[in-house]
Write a protein that holds these residues in place. Structure first.
Motif, PDB file in Angstrom:
ATOM      1  N   SER A   1      12.263  15.662  -2.920  1.00 36.94           N
ATOM      2  CA  SER A   1      11.915  15.786  -1.515  1.00 36.94           C
ATOM      3  C   SER A   1      11.040  14.647  -1.022  1.00 36.94           C
ATOM      4  CB  SER A   1      11.226  17.120  -1.281  1.00 36.94           C
ATOM      5  OG  SER A   1      10.900  17.250   0.083  1.00 36.94           O
ATOM      6  N   PHE A   2      11.616  13.873  -0.130  1.00 38.01           N
ATOM      7  CA  PHE A   2      10.942  12.710   0.435  1.00 38.01           C
ATOM      8  C   PHE A   2       9.661  13.099   1.142  1.00 38.01           C
ATOM      9  CE2 PHE A   2      10.603   8.549   2.105  1.00 38.01           C
ATOM     10  CZ  PHE A   2      10.364   8.622   3.472  1.00 38.01           C
ATOM     11  N   SER A   3       9.663  14.230   1.794  1.00 35.82           N
ATOM     12  CA  SER A   3       8.510  14.631   2.599  1.00 35.82           C
ATOM     13  C   SER A   3       7.283  14.955   1.752  1.00 35.82           C
ATOM     14  CB  SER A   3       8.870  15.830   3.477  1.00 35.82           C
ATOM     15  OG  SER A   3       9.238  16.928   2.678  1.00 35.82           O
ATOM     16  N   ASN A   4       7.434  15.065   0.445  1.00 34.07           N
ATOM     17  CA  ASN A   4       6.302  15.322  -0.444  1.00 34.07           C
ATOM     18  C   ASN A   4       5.548  14.066  -0.839  1.00 34.07           C
ATOM     19  OD1 ASN A   4       6.717  18.081  -0.548  1.00 34.07           O
ATOM     20  ND2 ASN A   4       8.016  17.974  -2.361  1.00 34.07           N
ATOM     21  N   TYR A   5       6.026  12.921  -0.345  1.00 38.47           N
ATOM     22  CA  TYR A   5       5.474  11.646  -0.785  1.00 38.47           C
ATOM     23  C   TYR A   5       4.867  10.867   0.369  1.00 38.47           C
ATOM     24  CZ  TYR A   5       7.932  12.331  -5.181  1.00 38.47           C
ATOM     25  OH  TYR A   5       8.368  12.820  -6.388  1.00 38.47           O
ATOM     26  N   ALA A   6       3.696  10.303   0.116  1.00 37.72           N
ATOM     27  CA  ALA A   6       3.188   9.234   0.973  1.00 37.72           C
ATOM     28  C   ALA A   6       3.921   7.961   0.576  1.00 37.72           C
ATOM     29  CB  ALA A   6       1.692   9.067   0.786  1.00 37.72           C
ATOM     30  N   MET A   7       4.035   7.053   1.502  1.00 43.71           N
ATOM     31  CA  MET A   7       4.814   5.839   1.264  1.00 43.71           C
ATOM     32  C   MET A   7       3.969   4.594   1.555  1.00 43.71           C
ATOM     33  SD  MET A   7       7.702   7.047   0.296  1.00 43.71           S
ATOM     34  CE  MET A   7       8.697   5.553   0.298  1.00 43.71           C
ATOM     35  N   GLY A   8       4.262   3.551   0.834  1.00 40.72           N
ATOM     36  CA  GLY A   8       3.564   2.289   1.051  1.00 40.72           C
ATOM     37  C   GLY A   8       4.520   1.128   1.032  1.00 40.72           C
ATOM     38  N   TRP A   9       4.151   0.074   1.721  1.00 46.65           N
ATOM     39  CA  TRP A   9       4.849  -1.209   1.647  1.00 46.65           C
ATOM     40  C   TRP A   9       3.885  -2.215   1.026  1.00 46.65           C
ATOM     41  CZ3 TRP A   9       9.858  -2.331   2.414  1.00 46.65           C
ATOM     42  CH2 TRP A   9      10.631  -1.449   3.171  1.00 46.65           C
ATOM     43  N   PHE A  10       4.390  -2.944   0.057  1.00 45.76           N
ATOM     44  CA  PHE A  10       3.650  -4.006  -0.610  1.00 45.76           C
ATOM     45  C   PHE A  10       4.466  -5.295  -0.492  1.00 45.76           C
ATOM     46  CE2 PHE A  10       0.310  -1.824  -3.120  1.00 45.76           C
ATOM     47  CZ  PHE A  10       0.680  -0.510  -2.885  1.00 45.76           C
ATOM     48  N   ARG A  11       3.818  -6.414  -0.756  1.00 49.99           N
ATOM     49  CA  ARG A  11       4.550  -7.669  -0.804  1.00 49.99           C
ATOM     50  C   ARG A  11       3.969  -8.550  -1.902  1.00 49.99           C
ATOM     51  NH1 ARG A  11       2.570 -10.174   5.041  1.00 49.99           N
ATOM     52  NH2 ARG A  11       0.363 -10.496   4.471  1.00 49.99           N
ATOM     53  N   GLN A  12       4.819  -9.426  -2.398  1.00 49.21           N
ATOM     54  CA  GLN A  12       4.394 -10.355  -3.436  1.00 49.21           C
ATOM     55  C   GLN A  12       4.995 -11.717  -3.157  1.00 49.21           C
ATOM     56  OE1 GLN A  12       5.244  -9.212  -7.511  1.00 49.21           O
ATOM     57  NE2 GLN A  12       3.600 -10.511  -8.259  1.00 49.21           N
ATOM     58  N   ALA A  13       4.121 -12.674  -2.892  1.00 50.81           N
ATOM     59  CA  ALA A  13       4.534 -14.051  -2.672  1.00 50.81           C
ATOM     60  C   ALA A  13       4.587 -14.780  -4.016  1.00 50.81           C
ATOM     61  CB  ALA A  13       3.564 -14.745  -1.727  1.00 50.81           C
TER      62      ALA A  13
ATOM     63  N   GLY B   1       3.782 -16.758  -7.103  1.00 47.03           N
ATOM     64  CA  GLY B   1       2.525 -17.184  -7.688  1.00 47.03           C
ATOM     65  C   GLY B   1       1.322 -16.349  -7.306  1.00 47.03           C
ATOM     66  N   LYS B   2       1.561 -15.277  -6.566  1.00 42.01           N
ATOM     67  CA  LYS B   2       0.454 -14.434  -6.128  1.00 42.01           C
ATOM     68  C   LYS B   2       0.641 -13.007  -6.618  1.00 42.01           C
ATOM     69  CE  LYS B   2      -0.766 -17.078  -1.995  1.00 42.01           C
ATOM     70  NZ  LYS B   2      -1.060 -16.999  -0.527  1.00 42.01           N
ATOM     71  N   GLU B   3      -0.442 -12.259  -6.596  1.00 41.61           N
ATOM     72  CA  GLU B   3      -0.369 -10.867  -6.988  1.00 41.61           C
ATOM     73  C   GLU B   3       0.243 -10.039  -5.860  1.00 41.61           C
ATOM     74  OE1 GLU B   3      -4.160 -10.650 -10.080  1.00 41.61           O
ATOM     75  OE2 GLU B   3      -4.134  -9.425  -8.267  1.00 41.61           O
ATOM     76  N   ARG B   4       0.801  -8.920  -6.254  1.00 44.36           N
ATOM     77  CA  ARG B   4       1.336  -7.997  -5.267  1.00 44.36           C
ATOM     78  C   ARG B   4       0.193  -7.428  -4.437  1.00 44.36           C
ATOM     79  NH1 ARG B   4       5.475  -3.919  -7.756  1.00 44.36           N
ATOM     80  NH2 ARG B   4       3.626  -3.260  -8.908  1.00 44.36           N
ATOM     81  N   GLU B   5       0.410  -7.325  -3.122  1.00 44.22           N
ATOM     82  CA  GLU B   5      -0.640  -6.834  -2.239  1.00 44.22           C
ATOM     83  C   GLU B   5      -0.116  -5.730  -1.335  1.00 44.22           C
ATOM     84  OE1 GLU B   5      -2.175  -9.651   0.539  1.00 44.22           O
ATOM     85  OE2 GLU B   5      -0.206 -10.211   1.317  1.00 44.22           O
TER      86      GLU B   5
ATOM     87  N   VAL C   1      -3.777   0.812  -3.999  1.00 44.89           N
ATOM     88  CA  VAL C   1      -3.643   0.367  -5.387  1.00 44.89           C
ATOM     89  C   VAL C   1      -2.224   0.616  -5.868  1.00 44.89           C
ATOM     90  CG1 VAL C   1      -4.507   0.643  -7.716  1.00 44.89           C
ATOM     91  CG2 VAL C   1      -6.055   0.924  -5.763  1.00 44.89           C
ATOM     92  N   ASP C   2      -1.565  -0.424  -6.329  1.00 43.81           N
ATOM     93  CA  ASP C   2      -0.143  -0.290  -6.635  1.00 43.81           C
ATOM     94  C   ASP C   2       0.127   0.638  -7.817  1.00 43.81           C
ATOM     95  OD1 ASP C   2       0.320  -3.638  -8.149  1.00 43.81           O
ATOM     96  OD2 ASP C   2      -1.073  -2.003  -8.589  1.00 43.81           O
ATOM     97  N   ASN C   3      -0.782   0.704  -8.782  1.00 44.94           N
ATOM     98  CA  ASN C   3      -0.485   1.544  -9.938  1.00 44.94           C
ATOM     99  C   ASN C   3      -0.702   3.027  -9.670  1.00 44.94           C
ATOM    100  OD1 ASN C   3      -3.246   1.850 -10.138  1.00 44.94           O
ATOM    101  ND2 ASN C   3      -3.458   0.563 -11.942  1.00 44.94           N
ATOM    102  N   GLU C   4      -1.067   3.370  -8.452  1.00 43.72           N
ATOM    103  CA  GLU C   4      -1.177   4.772  -8.072  1.00 43.72           C
ATOM    104  C   GLU C   4       0.100   5.300  -7.419  1.00 43.72           C
ATOM    105  OE1 GLU C   4      -4.730   5.490  -5.855  1.00 43.72           O
ATOM    106  OE2 GLU C   4      -6.042   4.943  -7.524  1.00 43.72           O
ATOM    107  N   TYR C   5       1.113   4.456  -7.373  1.00 40.06           N
ATOM    108  CA  TYR C   5       2.406   4.870  -6.833  1.00 40.06           C
ATOM    109  C   TYR C   5       3.339   5.242  -7.976  1.00 40.06           C
ATOM    110  CZ  TYR C   5       1.013   3.501  -2.181  1.00 40.06           C
ATOM    111  OH  TYR C   5       0.367   3.428  -0.974  1.00 40.06           O
ATOM    112  N   ASP C   6       4.206   6.191  -7.700  1.00 37.08           N
ATOM    113  CA  ASP C   6       5.049   6.744  -8.748  1.00 37.08           C
ATOM    114  C   ASP C   6       6.414   6.066  -8.849  1.00 37.08           C
ATOM    115  OD1 ASP C   6       3.591   9.508  -7.356  1.00 37.08           O
ATOM    116  OD2 ASP C   6       3.245   9.034  -9.476  1.00 37.08           O
TER     117      ASP C   6
END
Length: 123
Positions: A28-40, A42-46, A106-111
């Motif tokens: 169920s999608f509605s059970n999840y918060a969602m995030g957008w990240f980006r990674q350029a 040579g850079k870390e994901r943000e 924090v990216d490692n808090e996403y499933d």
């Protein structure tokens, strides 16, 4: 399991717009918060933007007023509308799902993660 598939990336000139989509399947999608990240290169994901289960949103300062995150639970999809794009926005963009009510910076808090979609902004 939740599968996420991003789309909508591409090449755009500075000042232009793109709309990214992230389609979810599985639990169920509605059970999840969602995030957008980006990674350029040579850079870390943000973290870029997040949206809670109820639709409350949050943005990093660099995109406030230009990007809008939204979700359509009936379509199991989250969107990222990006306006006034800048060359610094060139990156692979990823959506992520976090079980629970709200987003995290924090990216490692996403499933679950999508495979990413490339956005290239030319100057």
């Amino acid at each position: 399991q939740v599968q996420l598939v991003e789309s909508g990336g591409g090449l755009v000139q500075a000042g232009g717009s793109l709309r990214l989509s992230c389609a979810a399947s599985g639990r169920s999608f509605s059970n999840y918060a969602m995030g957008w990240f980006r990674q350029a290169p040579g850079k870390e994901r943000e973290f870029v933007a997040g949206i809670s289960r109820r639709g409350n949103s949050y943005y990093v300062d660099s995109v406030k007023g230009r990007f809008t995150i939204s979700r359509d639970n009936a379509k199991n999809t989250v969107y990222l509308q990006m306006n006034s794009l800048e060359p610094e926005g060139t990156a692979a963009y990823y959506c992520a799902a976090r079980y629970g009510s709200t987003w995290s910076l924090v990216d490692n808090e996403y499933d679950y993660w999508g495979q990413g979609t490339q956005v290239t902004v030319s100057s």
